[in-house]
Enzyme design. Structure first.
Site, PDB file in Angstrom:
ATOM      1  N   LYS A 130       0.859  -1.185   0.000  1.00  0.00           N
ATOM      2  CA  LYS A 130       0.000   0.000   0.000  1.00  0.00           C
ATOM      3  C   LYS A 130       0.892   1.231   0.000  1.00  0.00           C
ATOM      4  CE  LYS A 130      -4.576   0.578   0.220  1.00  0.00           C
ATOM      5  NZ  LYS A 130      -5.558  -0.259  -0.462  1.00  0.00           N
ATOM      6  N   THR A 148     -15.080  -3.135  -7.522  1.00  0.00           N
ATOM      7  CA  THR A 148     -15.105  -3.153  -6.056  1.00  0.00           C
ATOM      8  C   THR A 148     -16.527  -3.026  -5.544  1.00  0.00           C
ATOM      9  OG1 THR A 148     -12.922  -2.099  -6.053  1.00  0.00           O
ATOM     10  CG2 THR A 148     -14.122  -2.160  -3.963  1.00  0.00           C
ATOM     11  N   SER A 202      -8.209  -6.226 -10.783  1.00  0.00           N
ATOM     12  CA  SER A 202      -6.842  -5.787 -11.046  1.00  0.00           C
ATOM     13  C   SER A 202      -5.990  -6.948 -11.552  1.00  0.00           C
ATOM     14  CB  SER A 202      -6.227  -5.204  -9.775  1.00  0.00           C
ATOM     15  OG  SER A 202      -6.722  -3.916  -9.508  1.00  0.00           O
TER      16      SER A 202
END
Length: 434
Positions: A119, A207, A367
């Site tokens: 991240k 998502t 992704s």
């Protein structure tokens, strides 16, 4: 616009992010204890592999130079390249990024993807900068990260306040630093790109669709339907909007929304697409939407509903507001929206929580599809993407639901147990160098 944490001083931000790290470690240790995780592997998974902090100068439109701080935390890559978003937000710091990177490791493992967890982001309020300034900031950040990212090493994606345009800038900058013969082979350095620039059809909704589909699977498992179910959404950005869109298509009714600027309610229902169009002309805000009433931000949590979707930032549901929540199902669209105390109270009052690493995994699954598409020189169509996405989501959901029932534990602990066991198996099979 995702829900922003506004008017926080530095001390409050540290408490907020320390809480996120406490949450992820508590969740990890609970699952590790349940599966009797090998002590040496527990040591490895309890810390990050790499933590990159960069400072870089950027010239603003007025000619002045500002220096920005950026982060990339790489938690674990036992299963494959680091994978995770980049967020532009004033609350980004090393502690928050550590927690988010660890969550990504569990999320990719649970989804059965050949990825690890990472991240990153920049400590910035993007609303204060022009588009040209954001482009220069993004490109300079990419250059500063240099070889710490790469299509077979660490693959960023969009997150809070970043989007497909941000990813296109990163991809272009990264490819420009490669030798000419290698440039086209590095397009998959990021995912979430625009469809015309190597992106995947359907990535924008993946998502939010995953949140919706997880809810639908839970409803189906309980021999019920979504028709006339009332739901509320915290955060009306990409995730919140698409989750609400698909739920409404399936007969559910949106009755309250909260974003960074305010909260609104209409017990008779809020039309999702109408509200979305309104936000486009209102600087991304739901405030003053004419078909709903303004309510206090704390009142929002107690709105009468069946389903609550927190799709904003972490640590939004705490011991202070959890007792007010009336929903019997909480579907975590955001990463870490429920802290330990809040979760305990919700479970005690009979609320089921579909955990973030399962509920919002549609984005990282898509992704992976985009990464494969670029890597193999293919073009995937929307119907194929959505079918494959449903298949992966259902496999994960069924595994978690079955494990939770068999072990008589909550869904979050079950999800962690499955994810950590897969990583443990990889270490046991390969051994630890040297």
């Amino acid at each position: 616009m995702e829900l922003l944490t506004k008017n926080l001083n530095s001390k409050t931000k540290k408490v907020l992010h320390r809480g996120m790290m406490d949450n992820v470690m508590e969740q990890f240790n609970r699952a590790a204890n349940h599966i009797n995780l090998q002590p040496n592997i527990r040591k490895i998974l309890s810390i990050t592999n790499n933590e990159i902090v960069v400072h870089f100068p950027v010239k603003m439109d007025n000619g002045n130079v500002e220096v920005f701080k950026g982060y990339r935390v790489q938690h674990n890559n036992a299963l494959g390249p680091y994978k995770g978003g980049l967020r532009y937000h004033s609350t980004v710091d090393i502690d928050a990024t550590r927690a988010l990177a660890m969550w990504m490791t569990w999320k990719t493992s649970l989804a059965g993807l050949p990825f690890g967890g990472g991240k990153g982001g920049i400590q910035i309020n993007p609303l204060k900068y022009s588009k040209s300034e954001l482009e220069r900031i993004t490109r300079r950040f990419t250059f500063a990260l240099a070889d710490n990212i790469g299509p077979e090493h660490d693959i960023p994606a969009p997150d809070v306040n970043t989007n497909s345009q941000t990813m296109a800038w990163i991809a272009d900058t990264y490819m420009s630093t490669r030798p000419p013969a290698e440039r086209s082979a590095n397009q998959h350095v990021v995912t979430g790109k625009p469809a015309g620039s190597g992106g995947l059809e359907g990535r924008d909704r993946a998502t939010g669709f995953g949140v919706y589909y997880s809810i639908k699977l839970w409803i189906n498992n309980n021999n019920d339907t979504l028709k006339n179910k009332r739901f509320i959404v915290q955060g009306f950005g990409n995730v919140g909007y698409w989750a609400a869109f698909f739920l409404e298509q399936d007969g559910a009714k949106l009755v309250a929304v909260q974003d960074a600027f305010g909260s609104i309610q209409n017990p008779n229902g809020i039309q999702v697409e109408t509200l979305f169009e309104y936000t486009k002309s209102n600087n991304g805000s739901i405030v003053d939407y004419p078909e709903a009433s303004i309510i206090d931000k704390d009142v929002f949590f107690g709105v009468d509903c069946d389903i609550f979707i927190p799709a904003a930032l972490g640590n939004q549901i705490t011991k202070n507001n959890a007792p007010n929540i009336k929903a019997k199902l909480l579907a975590e669209g955001a990463n870490g929206p429920t802290n330990i105390e809040g979760e305990a109270l919700l479970i005690e009052q009979g609320t089921t929580i579909i955990p973030d690493i399962l509920c919002n995994s549609g984005g990282v699954i898509a992704s992976y599809f985009e990464w494969l598409q670029n890597r193999n020189g293919e073009l995937w169509h929307m119907e194929d993407v959505m079918d494959k996405l449903k298949h992966k989501l259902k496999n994960s959901f069924d595994a978690v639901a079955t494990y939770a029932q068999k072990e008589n534990i909550d869904m979050r602990t079950a999800a962690y147990c499955i994810a950590i066991t897969r990583i443990e198996k990889a270490y046991v099979q390969r051994g630890i160098f040297p």
